[in-house]
Design an enzyme around this catalytic site. Structure first.
Site, short mmCIF file in Angstrom:
data_model
loop_
_atom_site.label_atom_id
_atom_site.label_comp_id
_atom_site.label_asym_id
_atom_site.label_seq_id
_atom_site.Cartn_x
_atom_site.Cartn_y
_atom_site.Cartn_z
N GLU A 167 -5.03 3.69 5.99
CA GLU A 167 -4.78 3.51 4.55
C GLU A 167 -5.48 4.64 3.78
O GLU A 167 -4.95 5.18 2.82
CB GLU A 167 -5.35 2.16 4.08
CG GLU A 167 -5.22 2.00 2.58
CD GLU A 167 -5.90 0.76 2.02
OE1 GLU A 167 -5.61 -0.36 2.49
OE2 GLU A 167 -6.71 0.92 1.09
N SER B 71 -10.75 -0.94 3.20
CA SER B 71 -10.02 -1.03 4.48
C SER B 71 -9.63 0.37 4.94
O SER B 71 -9.02 1.12 4.17
CB SER B 71 -8.73 -1.83 4.31
OG SER B 71 -9.01 -3.14 3.86
N ARG C 277 0.84 -1.22 0.00
CA ARG C 277 0.00 0.00 0.00
C ARG C 277 0.87 1.26 0.00
O ARG C 277 0.55 2.25 0.67
CB ARG C 277 -0.94 0.04 1.22
CG ARG C 277 -1.93 -1.10 1.31
CD ARG C 277 -2.96 -1.04 0.19
NE ARG C 277 -4.02 -2.00 0.38
CZ ARG C 277 -4.01 -3.27 -0.07
NH1 ARG C 277 -2.95 -3.72 -0.74
NH2 ARG C 277 -5.04 -4.06 0.14
#
Ligand code: FAD
Ligand code: EPU
Length: 338
Positions: free
Chosen positions: A334, A238, A164
């Site tokens: 995130e 998420s 990520r």
């Protein structure tokens, strides 16, 4: 090129928050980007690049210029013995690219089926799911330098991809607009079915020789079962990254939590599912004003009922504090909070 004022972003963020941009512009060519950076509005205002807003949480109106890169097109630009090289515009919907490649039997991105958002945003956090990341098939990308003007090409290795993560979230944050992305896709696809329930779902299709289309179908099925559809319930997938911690910390924690799951990482690190930590602290279904922790996937925070961005941030901070106190682990977000 029209620049709009007080532009509603409600349809441009998947939390569905009712916020506005002081200025908004949609660009469909590199020439328009070149023109924009010479304009007064660009030179005098802060800017934010947006795709579909499926990884952005707005806590207030954006007091500057929001830029949407809408370059379109999907083309095979080259081929060699083993691969097709497919170039896609930043404004193409990621899922449309995946579907075109799956249909053509070009292998490599089928495990990334049904991830929301645009092609242009996909390299920013090196999107990943079901054992595959964008970096496994991205060859290069084209971007436009917003500070100095001009096109720049980035090879895969120049993007510093991680879990990520990429150079575009760090040193080059907000400095380049990605305009096109080139993928190297396999002419003879190998199926990647190791992760989670893929094989199990694939078996239920009872296909003798499953194809990448079957893998894509299996992943779509798994995702639809546990992730809320942003068209129905506002969310950004998420909310936190899964924490990666030293193996010793896992060992210490296992004394109190013997059932804590983990996935091995290089160099004696392990990834612990944040969903498990949040679940263990009984956050499933918890609400704060209109914000809530999703009851099936607690890593996903949802806009249950007219929440604002600050309600969602508040709920995320309650989770972070509890996880820190309970396990000594800091959950990193995130989602990009603006
Ligand atoms: P935005 O949210 O609009 O922007 C994200 C970031 O990219 C921002 O920093 C923005 O400034 C920047 N950006 C956008 N476009 C450009 C551009 N052209 N040039 C430069 N910078 C740009 N992600 C995963 O990795 N795996 C998943 O499995 C996954 N599942 C999800 C499931 C759901 C239901 C949802 C809502 C989200 C999920 N996500 C997942 C997160 C999201 O889909 C990705 O982060 C996606 O790449 C965001 O695309 P976007 O166009 O909406 O980008
Ligand atoms: N779990 C629980 N309780 C739950 C749900 C999950 O304890 O209610 C635990 C289980 O141990 C399970 C583990 O969490 O095995 C992992 O759950 P899941 O397979 O749903 O994946 P995840 O780690 O929560 C990650 C990505 C997703 C990606 C999936 C599939 C991150 C931050 N998230 O989720 O990406 O789609 O794996 O690969 O890495 C996103 O980035 O927005 C996103 C949705």
């Amino acid at each position: 090129m029209d620049i709009f004022n007080d532009y509603s972003l409600q349809k441009l963020n998947t939390f569905g928050l009712n916020v506005t941009a002081k200025h908004f512009v949609e660009l469909s060519s590199v020439e328009q980007i070149a023109e924009l950076i010479k304009s007064n509005v660009f030179q005098n205002e802060d800017h934010l690049i947006i795709g579909d807003g499926s990884n952005i949480l707005f806590t207030k109106d954006f007091n500057g210029l929001v830029i949407k890169a809408n370059i379109t097109g999907i083309h095979v630009v080259k081929e060699d013995k083993n691969s097709f090289f497919v170039k896609a515009g930043a404004g193409v919907e990621w899922q449309d690219l995946v579907m075109s490649c799956v249909k053509a039997n070009f292998g490599g991105i089928e495990n990334l089926s049904l991830i929301p958002g645009t092609v242009g945003a996909a390299p920013i956090q090196n999107i990943g799911a079901y054992g595959v990341e964008l970096k496994n098939s991205m060859e290069a990308l084209e971007a436009y330098d917003l500070q100095n003007g001009g096109k720049r090409y980035f090879l895969n290795r120049e993007c510093n991809f991680g879990y990520r993560d990429s150079i575009f979230k760090n040193e080059l944050k907000d400095k380049f607009i990605i305009t096109n992305v080139v993928f190297r896709l396999s002419k003879i696809p190998t199926l990647n079915t190791e992760y989670g329930k893929i094989q199990e779902v694939l078996n239920t299709f009872e296909k003798k020789d499953p194809t990448i289309q079957d893998v894509s179908n299996a992943i779509v099925k798994i995702r639809q079962e546990k992730l809320p559809d942003p068209k129905k319930i506002g969310n950004a997938g998420s909310f936190f990254k899964n924490p990666i911690v030293p193996y010793e910390l896992l060992n210490a924690l296992k004394k109190s939590f013997p059932d804590m799951p983990s996935f091995d990482q290089p160099e004696n690190y392990v990834k612990i599912p944040a969903a498990w930590l949040i679940d263990k602290c009984n956050f499933k279904g918890m609400t704060y004003n209109g914000a809530a922790v999703h009851s099936d996937q607690p890593l996903v925070l949802i806009n249950k009922e007219n929440a604002n961005g600050q309600d969602i941030v508040h709920l995320s901070q309650l989770i972070q504090q509890k996880i820190k106190n309970e396990f000594g682990i800091l959950l990193e977000t995130e989602v990009r909070i603006i």
